[in-house]
Design an enzyme around this catalytic site. Structure first.
Site, PDB file in Angstrom:
ATOM      1  CG  HIS A 185      55.775  16.449  43.435  1.00 61.34           C
ATOM      2  ND1 HIS A 185      54.879  15.443  43.228  1.00 61.34           N
ATOM      3  CD2 HIS A 185      55.056  17.536  43.792  1.00 61.34           C
ATOM      4  CE1 HIS A 185      53.656  15.897  43.456  1.00 61.34           C
ATOM      5  NE2 HIS A 185      53.729  17.165  43.796  1.00 61.34           N
ATOM      6  CB  ALA A 186      61.930  19.529  44.428  1.00 57.61           C
ATOM      7  NE  ARG A 187      59.473  13.674  48.182  1.00 57.83           N
ATOM      8  CZ  ARG A 187      58.930  13.630  49.396  1.00 57.83           C
ATOM      9  NH1 ARG A 187      59.638  13.966  50.443  1.00 57.83           N
ATOM     10  NH2 ARG A 187      57.692  13.254  49.552  1.00 57.83           N
ATOM     11  NE  ARG A 240      54.326  16.527  47.622  1.00 62.27           N
ATOM     12  CZ  ARG A 240      53.775  15.528  46.936  1.00 62.27           C
ATOM     13  NH1 ARG A 240      54.467  14.463  46.628  1.00 62.27           N
ATOM     14  NH2 ARG A 240      52.518  15.603  46.545  1.00 62.27           N
ATOM     15  CG  ASN A 257      50.264  17.138  40.363  1.00 64.65           C
ATOM     16  OD1 ASN A 257      49.822  17.743  39.387  1.00 64.65           O
ATOM     17  ND2 ASN A 257      50.189  15.815  40.486  1.00 64.65           N
ATOM     18  CG  HIS A 311      54.508  13.176  39.255  1.00 62.01           C
ATOM     19  ND1 HIS A 311      54.414  14.032  40.320  1.00 62.01           N
ATOM     20  CD2 HIS A 311      53.896  13.802  38.220  1.00 62.01           C
ATOM     21  CE1 HIS A 311      53.773  15.121  39.962  1.00 62.01           C
ATOM     22  NE2 HIS A 311      53.431  15.019  38.694  1.00 62.01           N
ATOM     23  CE1 TYR A 363      47.293  10.976  46.533  1.00 56.33           C
ATOM     24  CE2 TYR A 363      48.181   8.810  46.996  1.00 56.33           C
ATOM     25  CZ  TYR A 363      48.332  10.092  46.512  1.00 56.33           C
ATOM     26  OH  TYR A 363      49.535  10.483  46.003  1.00 56.33           O
ATOM     27  CD  GLU A 386      53.451   9.019  41.042  1.00 55.19           C
ATOM     28  OE1 GLU A 386      54.681   9.004  41.277  1.00 55.19           O
ATOM     29  OE2 GLU A 386      52.681   9.900  41.467  1.00 55.19           O
TER      30      GLU A 386
END
Ligand SMILES: *[C@@H]1O[C@H](CO)[C@@H](O)[C@H](O)[C@H]1NC(C)=O
Ligand SMILES: *[C@@H]1O[C@H](CO)[C@@H](O)[C@H](O)[C@H]1NC(C)=O
Length: 428
Positions: A185-187, A240, A257, A311, A363, A386
């Site tokens: 995820h880019a950001r 993202r 992802n 991430h 989730y 994360e």
């Protein structure tokens, strides 16, 4: 080229850069305070119906208290109307994101100007994909016995996707592997920074970390979503997804992802709508970048003891499965690995990580890389880490916070790797 012409070109390039940069002028950040599970569910629904309101946190945890939403100036009225209709408490946190981003860019440029490529100071800035590759390319020369750089493929826009293998130089081949990737995820800028920090620990402090390399090779891919990551540096800080167009001319990019080919598209764990941040693509592996990660996972599948995907944000160790409430057969072994990481971190810094299956902890997600790693590539342990939140929206820590985050995170990754080694090294 004469220096005058060079100067002119530079000025024009800089001008073009300014034009391309989405400066988030008058973008506002609101803090939303859902009072109960119903209101939270409502916000989750809104986040899906209004993908251009970037409601951060709705996909993270049911228990997160302060959700934040980033909205364009022309969307503010309709957001406020919705919040009022549903009686959701809220407050304006920040009136103009462009000021914050301008300061962050200035901090990064100022700080980065102190290091000279190909050497980079990981703690002193956020680097572009090209800068990171230049650094990676310098490593085999500096560490001829211990660092091997391979190119496994290219991104949609043609950027080289590099993979660094680190070993202890004892010449033993085909050791079991610890595989780490970052920046799907880019950001999530702290992720490539942390991957680089791990590389520097293993190469520059190899004596101190001899245990980690004795029976294992480490394979590290710091930037998977190279196009998206570059785009966050040049155009839009909070991008993202990938940059490959979709069937919908209005929307570019796929969530890497959610694009992996194990239970791809299963139930609610991803979206078929290209407007959404969790768009899964038209087919599994229709993105060159997920193909590269797939090929790497399969390449090492007969000796892959630990796959770690980096991430941000949220302080979680997420285990498989994401797509179902069931558990993989060695789930409790994986939990003990996560437990070792969480315990090491809490002892070192008092940082708190939650851990468990992604499905239960957060989730449902389908088509994510850890499900594929365990479901298809036979990874023994697979974890999505994360990293901690930073900055204003969680994805945007200041340069001055890099050191605190990566040193803490390394304590956890090191402890998890040692636990993996303790459990599985007899196989080697
Ligand atoms: C999260 O919220 C649920 C429902 O309100 C509650 O049952 C649960 O204990 C909470 N978990 C944590 C870690 O606070
Ligand atoms: C994973 O393990 C299964 C069962 O042993 C085997 O059939 C399969 O070929 C393995 N997958 C890969 C990618 O090697």
């Amino acid at each position: 080229m004469t220096s005058l012409r060079l100067l002119l070109v530079l000025v024009l390039l800089q001008f073009a850069g300014l034009l391309a940069w989405q400066d988030y002028k008058d973008y506002k950040v609101f803090e939303l305070k859902p009072q109960d599970a119903n209101q939270l569910e409502l916000l989750r629904q809104l986040a899906r119906e209004q993908p251009h309101w970037d409601i951060l946190g709705t996909r993270r945890s049911y228990n997160e208290s302060g959700l934040r939403v980033l909205v364009a100036p022309n969307q503010v009225n309709s957001l406020l109307k919705q919040l009022k209709t549903h009686h959701i408490e809220h407050q304006l946190l920040w009136n103009d994101m462009s000021l914050l981003l301008r300061d962050q860019r200035a901090e990064n440029e100022r700080s980065k100007s102190r290091s000279t490529l190909p050497f980079i100071d990981v703690l002193g800035g956020f680097y572009t994909h090209a800068e990171i590759n230049e650094y990676l390319e310098s490593l085999p020369q500096r560490y001829p016995q211990r660092a091997l750089l391979k190119q496994f493929g290219r991104s949609y826009e043609g950027r080289a996707l590099k993979l660094l293998t680190i070993n202890n130089g004892d010449g033993r081949r085909k050791k079991p592997v610890i595989l780490i990737d970052a920046t799907m995820h880019a950001r999530e800028w702290i992720a490539p920074s942390f991957a680089l920090y791990i590389i520097q620990q293993l190469l520059d402090h190899n004596v101190e970390h001899a245990e980690l390399l004795k029976d294992y090779d480490w394979v590290i891919m710091p930037v998977v979503n190279a196009d998206g990551y570059e785009f966050t540096h040049t155009d839009s800080r909070y991008w993202r997804k990938t940059r490959k167009p979709t069937w919908d001319p209005e929307n570019i990019g796929t969530d890497l992802n959610r694009n992996f080919g194990y239970e791809w598209g299963h139930d609610e764990g991803s979206s078929a709508d290209p407007a959404e941040e969790i768009y899964r693509g038209e087919h599994a592996f229709d993105q060159p970048e997920s193909q590269v990660v797939r090929d790497v996972l399969l390449h090492y599948s007969d000796r892959l003891d630990f796959y770690l995907s980096l991430h941000s944000y949220g302080n979680y160790f997420l285990l498989p499965w994401g797509h179902t409430s069931a558990f993989p057969s060695n789930y409790f072994d994986m939990m003990e690995v996560a437990d070792a990481g969480a315990m090491a971190i809490v002892q070192a810094t008092n940082g708190i990580y939650s851990y468990g299956s992604g499905y239960h902890l957060m989730y449902p997600t389908s088509g994510d890389s850890i499900d594929y790693a365990v479901g298809v590539a036979n990874a023994t342990v697979a974890i999505t880490m994360e990293l901690p939140a930073g900055g204003f929206l969680g994805f945007d820590p200041w340069v001055s916070h890099i050191e605190g985050i990566v040193t803490e995170s390394w304590v956890g990754v090191r402890a998890m790797a040692l636990e993996v080694i303790r459990r599985y090294q007899t196989r080697s």
